[in-house]
Design an enzyme around this catalytic site. Structure first.
Site, PDB file in Angstrom:
ATOM      1  N   ASP A 251       0.798  -1.228   0.000  1.00  0.00           N
ATOM      2  CA  ASP A 251       0.000   0.000   0.000  1.00  0.00           C
ATOM      3  C   ASP A 251       0.832   1.281   0.000  1.00  0.00           C
ATOM      4  O   ASP A 251       0.296   2.363   0.223  1.00  0.00           O
ATOM      5  CB  ASP A 251      -0.920   0.000   1.223  1.00  0.00           C
ATOM      6  CG  ASP A 251      -0.169   0.198   2.526  1.00  0.00           C
ATOM      7  OD1 ASP A 251       0.895  -0.434   2.693  1.00  0.00           O
ATOM      8  OD2 ASP A 251      -0.631   0.973   3.364  1.00  0.00           O
ATOM      9  N   GLU A 252       2.128   1.192  -0.268  1.00  0.00           N
ATOM     10  CA  GLU A 252       2.966   2.384  -0.155  1.00  0.00           C
ATOM     11  C   GLU A 252       4.181   2.265  -1.065  1.00  0.00           C
ATOM     12  O   GLU A 252       4.736   1.187  -1.242  1.00  0.00           O
ATOM     13  CB  GLU A 252       3.418   2.542   1.306  1.00  0.00           C
ATOM     14  CG  GLU A 252       4.128   3.827   1.614  1.00  0.00           C
ATOM     15  CD  GLU A 252       4.353   3.992   3.112  1.00  0.00           C
ATOM     16  OE1 GLU A 252       4.608   5.131   3.535  1.00  0.00           O
ATOM     17  OE2 GLU A 252       4.280   2.986   3.850  1.00  0.00           O
TER      18      GLU A 252
END
Length: 349
Positions: free
Chosen positions: A94-95
């Site tokens: 997610d990053e």
């Protein structure tokens, strides 16, 4: 991404929308992988024991993780990134860091690129993202956490040092609870306080991480965005149904864990690891770790197990142990990772 796993569950299942939700297992040994923003209002956060989360919010909804779905959505988002630059360094599902100094769209503003990427993510996935924009990775990471959810924050070069001086030390990326507590005892509560300390003082107090703190509080971070970042470590861990406090039973678990790690090393052709790190989490959630570097790469479970046993028998297990983990790392790439060696599942922030 904003509460990535929980947001996907709320997107896919309308009955969860607007309600406090946690992805994870609700049992006595369960842990919250991530929590929706509705749940966070009750003080629930990633890596919190499920029983604690339930005490804070008795009507909290637990759902099991769907890792394959999260990977598929992550791949969609990665595809959007690659429309703008090939310099994409994933940190987790997610990053990611993006270097857009030179970009495929020939856009001159990193802020406009970030805004456009956020819009495309929402149009493509129905999910919101928060972006941090600055001239290095450290500052961009801090900026990304400033206005969550659905945030966009820019730290310009002329504002960086003043911004960092006002920032509480626990907001510095890489400063965990243990380090923050130690800094507080030293009278270091803000970036301004940290900046008053010499590099030698910080190294004496925090080891190699002291160099990192000294540079970062001055807005210095020369690490490039590495699109083909090489895996530095590989490991496995076990959380027990019942706490253990004897070396005999922990040795048995360690043997099984070492065999699992070696299988992973072979599967991923991870051939250069020589540093073994043992992690012990006690019943009160304190964590200790011990490491040893061997003269040759670790290639079999017996070698890993013998080293692990040596490390384990140097740790007091009488307070009762709830989790045991072991990992193998490439010693020439042992970068500083914050408070000890954390071998948890990669929970999102």
């Amino acid at each position: 991404m904003d509460a990535f796993y929980a947001s996907i569950e709320q997107r896919d299942f309308p009955q969860y929308r607007g309600k406090p939700l946690a992805v994870g297992h609700p049992g006595a040994r369960g842990v919250v992988a991530t929590a929706s923003y509705e749940a966070r209002r009750y003080g629930i956060h990633s890596a919190m024991p499920s029983v604690t989360a339930m005490r804070k919010c008795p009507h909290l909804i637990f759902v099991p993780g769907r890792h394959q779905v999260y990977k598929e959505v992550s791949a969609q988002i990665r595809g959007i990134f690659l429309d703008y630059t090939d310099l994409v360094e994933p940190l987790s599902l997610d990053e990611a860091f993006l270097d857009v100094t030179v970009n495929h769209k020939h856009m001159r503003s990193a802020t406009l690129i970030a805004r456009e990427i956020k819009q495309r993510i929402f149009q493509t996935t129905g999910l919101t993202a928060s972006a941090g924009v600055s001239y290095n990775k450290f500052l961009a990471k801090i900026a990304s956490d400033q206005n969550k959810p659905d945030g966009l924050f820019v730290i310009e070069p002329s504002r960086a040092e003043a911004f960092l001086e006002r920032l509480p030390v626990e907001r510095f990326f890489g400063v965990g609870h243990v380090t923050a507590d130690k800094m507080h005892r030293m009278g270091i509560r803000t970036g301004h306080d940290l900046k008053l300390r010499s590099e030698a003082d910080l190294v004496r107090a925090f080891g190699k991480a002291g160099h990192y703190y000294y540079q970062n509080v001055r807005g210095i971070d020369n690490r490039p965005v590495e699109p083909n970042r090489i895996r530095k470590s590989m490991g496995a861990e076990n959380t027990f149904e019942s706490d253990m406090d004897t070396y005999e039973e922990l040795d048995r678990v360690l043997r099984e864990t070492c065999e699992e790690v070696i299988a992973r090393l072979k599967r991923h052709a991870f051939l250069e690891g020589r540093t073994v790190t043992l992690k012990v989490k006690y019943a009160d959630f304190r964590i200790v770790s011990r490491s040893k570097t061997l003269p040759a790469p670790i290639a079999d479970a017996d070698t890993l197990y013998r080293t692990g046993v040596e490390l384990l028998h140097g740790v007091d297990v009488s307070p009762k142990v709830r989790l045991l983990g072991i990992s193998v790392k490439k010693p020439d790439q042992m970068g500083w990772k914050g408070d000890g060696v954390q071998l948890e599942i990669e929970f999102e922030e």
